[in-house]
Design a protein around this motif. Structure first.
Motif, mmCIF file in Angstrom:
data_model
loop_
_atom_site.group_PDB
_atom_site.id
_atom_site.type_symbol
_atom_site.label_atom_id
_atom_site.label_comp_id
_atom_site.label_asym_id
_atom_site.label_seq_id
_atom_site.Cartn_x
_atom_site.Cartn_y
_atom_site.Cartn_z
ATOM 1 N N ILE A 108 0.843 -1.198 0.000
ATOM 2 C CA ILE A 108 0.000 0.000 0.000
ATOM 3 C C ILE A 108 0.885 1.257 0.000
ATOM 4 C CG2 ILE A 108 -0.358 0.235 2.519
ATOM 5 C CD1 ILE A 108 -3.491 0.424 1.402
ATOM 6 N N GLU A 109 2.073 1.158 0.607
ATOM 7 C CA GLU A 109 3.028 2.275 0.633
ATOM 8 C C GLU A 109 3.454 2.671 -0.785
ATOM 9 O OE1 GLU A 109 4.446 4.656 2.469
ATOM 10 O OE2 GLU A 109 2.851 4.019 3.834
ATOM 11 N N GLU A 110 3.709 1.630 -1.630
ATOM 12 C CA GLU A 110 4.140 1.902 -3.011
ATOM 13 C C GLU A 110 3.050 2.667 -3.765
ATOM 14 O OE1 GLU A 110 6.751 -1.508 -5.025
ATOM 15 O OE2 GLU A 110 5.119 -2.334 -3.811
ATOM 16 N N VAL A 111 1.819 2.246 -3.559
ATOM 17 C CA VAL A 111 0.700 2.904 -4.248
ATOM 18 C C VAL A 111 0.568 4.338 -3.748
ATOM 19 C CG1 VAL A 111 -1.807 2.830 -4.616
ATOM 20 C CG2 VAL A 111 -0.493 0.714 -4.598
ATOM 21 N N LYS A 112 0.684 4.524 -2.450
ATOM 22 C CA LYS A 112 0.545 5.859 -1.842
ATOM 23 C C LYS A 112 1.637 6.796 -2.382
ATOM 24 C CE LYS A 112 0.108 7.941 2.750
ATOM 25 N NZ LYS A 112 1.317 8.690 3.024
ATOM 26 N N THR A 113 2.877 6.295 -2.408
ATOM 27 C CA THR A 113 3.987 7.117 -2.894
ATOM 28 C C THR A 113 3.767 7.507 -4.348
ATOM 29 O OG1 THR A 113 5.408 5.842 -1.445
ATOM 30 C CG2 THR A 113 6.521 7.163 -3.120
ATOM 31 N N ASN A 114 3.319 6.527 -5.149
ATOM 32 C CA ASN A 114 3.113 6.810 -6.573
ATOM 33 C C ASN A 114 2.015 7.852 -6.777
ATOM 34 O OD1 ASN A 114 1.337 5.802 -9.218
ATOM 35 N ND2 ASN A 114 3.514 6.118 -9.579
ATOM 36 N N LEU A 115 0.911 7.722 -6.052
ATOM 37 C CA LEU A 115 -0.188 8.685 -6.229
ATOM 38 C C LEU A 115 0.252 10.085 -5.798
ATOM 39 C CD1 LEU A 115 -3.541 6.951 -5.211
ATOM 40 C CD2 LEU A 115 -2.528 7.222 -7.444
ATOM 41 N N GLU A 116 0.956 10.160 -4.684
ATOM 42 C CA GLU A 116 1.402 11.480 -4.199
ATOM 43 C C GLU A 116 2.367 12.128 -5.188
ATOM 44 O OE1 GLU A 116 2.885 10.685 -0.291
ATOM 45 O OE2 GLU A 116 0.872 10.699 0.604
ATOM 46 N N MET A 117 3.280 11.312 -5.734
ATOM 47 C CA MET A 117 4.248 11.838 -6.690
ATOM 48 C C MET A 117 3.525 12.334 -7.952
ATOM 49 S SD MET A 117 7.064 9.782 -8.871
ATOM 50 C CE MET A 117 5.795 9.166 -9.952
ATOM 51 N N ARG A 118 2.586 11.521 -8.461
ATOM 52 C CA ARG A 118 1.900 11.927 -9.691
ATOM 53 C C ARG A 118 1.068 13.182 -9.476
ATOM 54 N NH1 ARG A 118 -1.474 8.354 -12.837
ATOM 55 N NH2 ARG A 118 -1.846 6.912 -11.149
ATOM 56 N N ASP A 119 0.347 13.236 -8.354
ATOM 57 C CA ASP A 119 -0.468 14.427 -8.075
ATOM 58 C C ASP A 119 0.410 15.674 -8.013
ATOM 59 O OD1 ASP A 119 -2.777 12.997 -8.007
ATOM 60 O OD2 ASP A 119 -2.923 12.904 -5.822
ATOM 61 N N TYR A 120 1.605 15.511 -7.420
ATOM 62 C CA TYR A 120 2.503 16.657 -7.296
ATOM 63 C C TYR A 120 2.971 17.109 -8.682
ATOM 64 C CZ TYR A 120 6.229 19.786 -6.143
ATOM 65 O OH TYR A 120 7.000 20.919 -6.079
ATOM 66 N N ILE A 121 3.490 16.165 -9.476
ATOM 67 C CA ILE A 121 4.008 16.539 -10.811
ATOM 68 C C ILE A 121 2.864 17.069 -11.683
ATOM 69 C CG2 ILE A 121 5.224 15.740 -12.892
ATOM 70 C CD1 ILE A 121 6.546 13.569 -11.220
ATOM 71 N N ASP A 122 1.722 16.371 -11.681
ATOM 72 C CA ASP A 122 0.604 16.760 -12.551
ATOM 73 C C ASP A 122 0.082 18.170 -12.243
ATOM 74 O OD1 ASP A 122 0.813 14.239 -13.668
ATOM 75 O OD2 ASP A 122 -0.912 13.405 -12.601
ATOM 76 N N SER A 123 0.124 18.550 -10.971
ATOM 77 C CA SER A 123 -0.456 19.855 -10.633
ATOM 78 C C SER A 123 0.588 20.978 -10.569
ATOM 79 C CB SER A 123 -1.230 19.773 -9.306
ATOM 80 O OG SER A 123 -0.404 19.248 -8.304
ATOM 81 N N ASN A 124 1.877 20.604 -10.680
ATOM 82 C CA ASN A 124 2.915 21.641 -10.618
ATOM 83 C C ASN A 124 3.679 21.831 -11.920
ATOM 84 O OD1 ASN A 124 3.170 22.766 -7.738
ATOM 85 N ND2 ASN A 124 2.861 20.580 -7.470
ATOM 86 N N ARG A 125 3.366 21.052 -12.953
ATOM 87 C CA ARG A 125 4.126 21.194 -14.201
ATOM 88 C C ARG A 125 3.787 22.531 -14.877
ATOM 89 N NH1 ARG A 125 0.399 16.571 -16.593
ATOM 90 N NH2 ARG A 125 -1.360 17.856 -17.222
ATOM 91 N N LYS A 126 4.700 22.940 -15.792
ATOM 92 C CA LYS A 126 4.520 24.230 -16.474
ATOM 93 C C LYS A 126 3.376 24.177 -17.476
ATOM 94 C CE LYS A 126 8.987 26.218 -16.760
ATOM 95 N NZ LYS A 126 10.039 25.640 -17.559
ATOM 96 N N VAL A 127 3.348 23.094 -18.281
ATOM 97 C CA VAL A 127 2.362 23.001 -19.360
ATOM 98 C C VAL A 127 1.082 22.339 -18.852
ATOM 99 C CG1 VAL A 127 2.141 22.444 -21.821
ATOM 100 C CG2 VAL A 127 4.379 22.279 -20.704
ATOM 101 N N SER A 128 -0.032 23.051 -18.986
ATOM 102 C CA SER A 128 -1.363 22.523 -18.653
ATOM 103 C C SER A 128 -1.440 21.758 -17.327
ATOM 104 C CB SER A 128 -1.848 21.583 -19.766
ATOM 105 O OG SER A 128 -1.663 22.125 -21.023
#
Ligand code: DC
Length: 228
Positions: free
Chosen positions: A171-191
Motif C-alpha cells: 500500500i506504501e508503493e501505491v501511496k507514494t506513486n499517487l502522491e508523486m503523480r499528483d505533485y508533478i501533474d499539478s505543478n508542471r509548467k504546461v497545462s
C-alpha cells in the motif's frame, strides 16, 4: 437530442474513468480516457529506450506513434491501441505509472495528444476524462466536472485494483506513486491539473458509485436540456 461535451478532470484514482464510462453508456456517448494516451506514449518510450529529456528524440519518436481508440463489445468500452496493438491492460502497470507524469509534462507530447483529443470531440457526444480536459482541451465544454476524494480513500481504491495483478505490491508503493503523480501533474509548467472556474466539484469520499452517478447525470441532463 442535443449532444454536449462532458469533461471530467481530477486527481489520480478518484474514480474518474468509472464515472465517465457509466455516463457515456447511459447517454450513448463516446468515452475517451485521455490518460491512456499518455500511458501508451510512455510505454512506447520505455520499450524503445527513448531519452525523453531530448526534444529531438521525442519529436522523432512521436512520428512513429499511432494511437487509436477501438470499441470492445465485450468490455463495452473503448480500448487504446498503440500501433495496432491493444495496450489497454499493459499500460495500467505500476512501471508505467511511475514514469507517465514525467512524459505527460513534455510539451511536444501534450501538443500531439491534445490535437487528437480535440478532433475526437468535434461532433460532441463525448465524455473525456483527464487532467486538463476542461481547462485546455475543451474550455467551452457544456459540462465540466472536477473530481476529488480523500487521499486515504484514493490509495485504498487503487491498491485494491492493482493487487489483483501484482500480489507483491504494498500500500506504501501505491501511496507514494499517487502522491508523486499528483505533485508533478499539478505543478508542471504546461497545462497543470487545476479546477476550471466553471467546473462543478464532485467530492466522492462519502458517496457510493450509484450516488455519484445520479448526481452527475442530473447535471448532464440539465445541461443537455438547457444548452442551445
Ligand atoms: O488518468 P491516468 O491516471 O490514467 O493518467 C495517467 C497520467 O497521465 C497522469 O498521471 C497525468 C497524465 N495525464 C495528463 O497529464 N493529462 C491528461 N489529460 C490525462 C492524464
Amino acid at each position: 437530442m442535443k449532444k454536449i461535451i462532458i469533461t471530467i478532470d481530477g486527481w489520480s484514482a478518484c474514480g474518474k474513468s468509472t464515472l465517465a464510462k457509466q455516463m457515456a453508456k447511459a447517454l450513448g456517448y463516446l468515452y475517451i480516457d485521455s490518460g491512456a494516451m499518455y500511458r501508451a506514449i510512455t510505454l512506447y518510450f520505455l520499450r524503445n529506450h527513448v531519452d525523453w529529456t531530448h526534444t529531438r528524440e521525442v519529436e522523432k519518436a512521436m512520428e512513429n506513434i499511432n494511437l487509436q481508440f477501438v470499441f470492445n463489445p465485450v468490455s463495452k468500452s473503448t480500448e487504446i491501441y498503440l500501433n495496432d496493438e491493444n495496450v489497454e491492460y499493459v499500460i495500467r502497470d505500476l512501471v508505467i505509472a511511475e514514469k507517465v507524469s514525467d512524459v505527460a509534462a513534455i510539451k511536444e507530447v501534450r501538443d500531439f495528444a491534445v490535437k487528437q483529443q480535440r478532433k475526437m470531440g468535434k461532433d460532441k457526444g463525448i465524455v473525456m476524462d483527464g487532467r486538463d480536459i476542461g481547462t485546455v482541451v475543451f474550455p467551452r465544454a457544456e459540462l465540466k466536472i472536477f473530481m476529488t476524494a480523500d487521499n486515504s480513500v484514493r490509495v485504498g481504491r487503487r491498491f485494491k485494483e492493482l493487487i489483483v495483478k501484482n500480489p507483491n505490491l504494498t500500500i506504501e508503493e501505491v501511496k507514494t506513486n499517487l502522491e508523486m503523480r499528483d505533485y508533478i501533474d499539478s505543478n508542471r509548467k504546461v497545462s497543470p491539473l487545476k479546477k476550471a472556474k466553471d467546473a462543478l466539484l464532485l467530492d466522492n469520499t462519502n458517496l457510493t458509485e450509484k450516488e455519484q452517478f445520479e448526481m452527475a447525470m442530473n447535471w448532464a441532463n440539465e445541461k443537455i436540456n438547457t444548452s442551445a
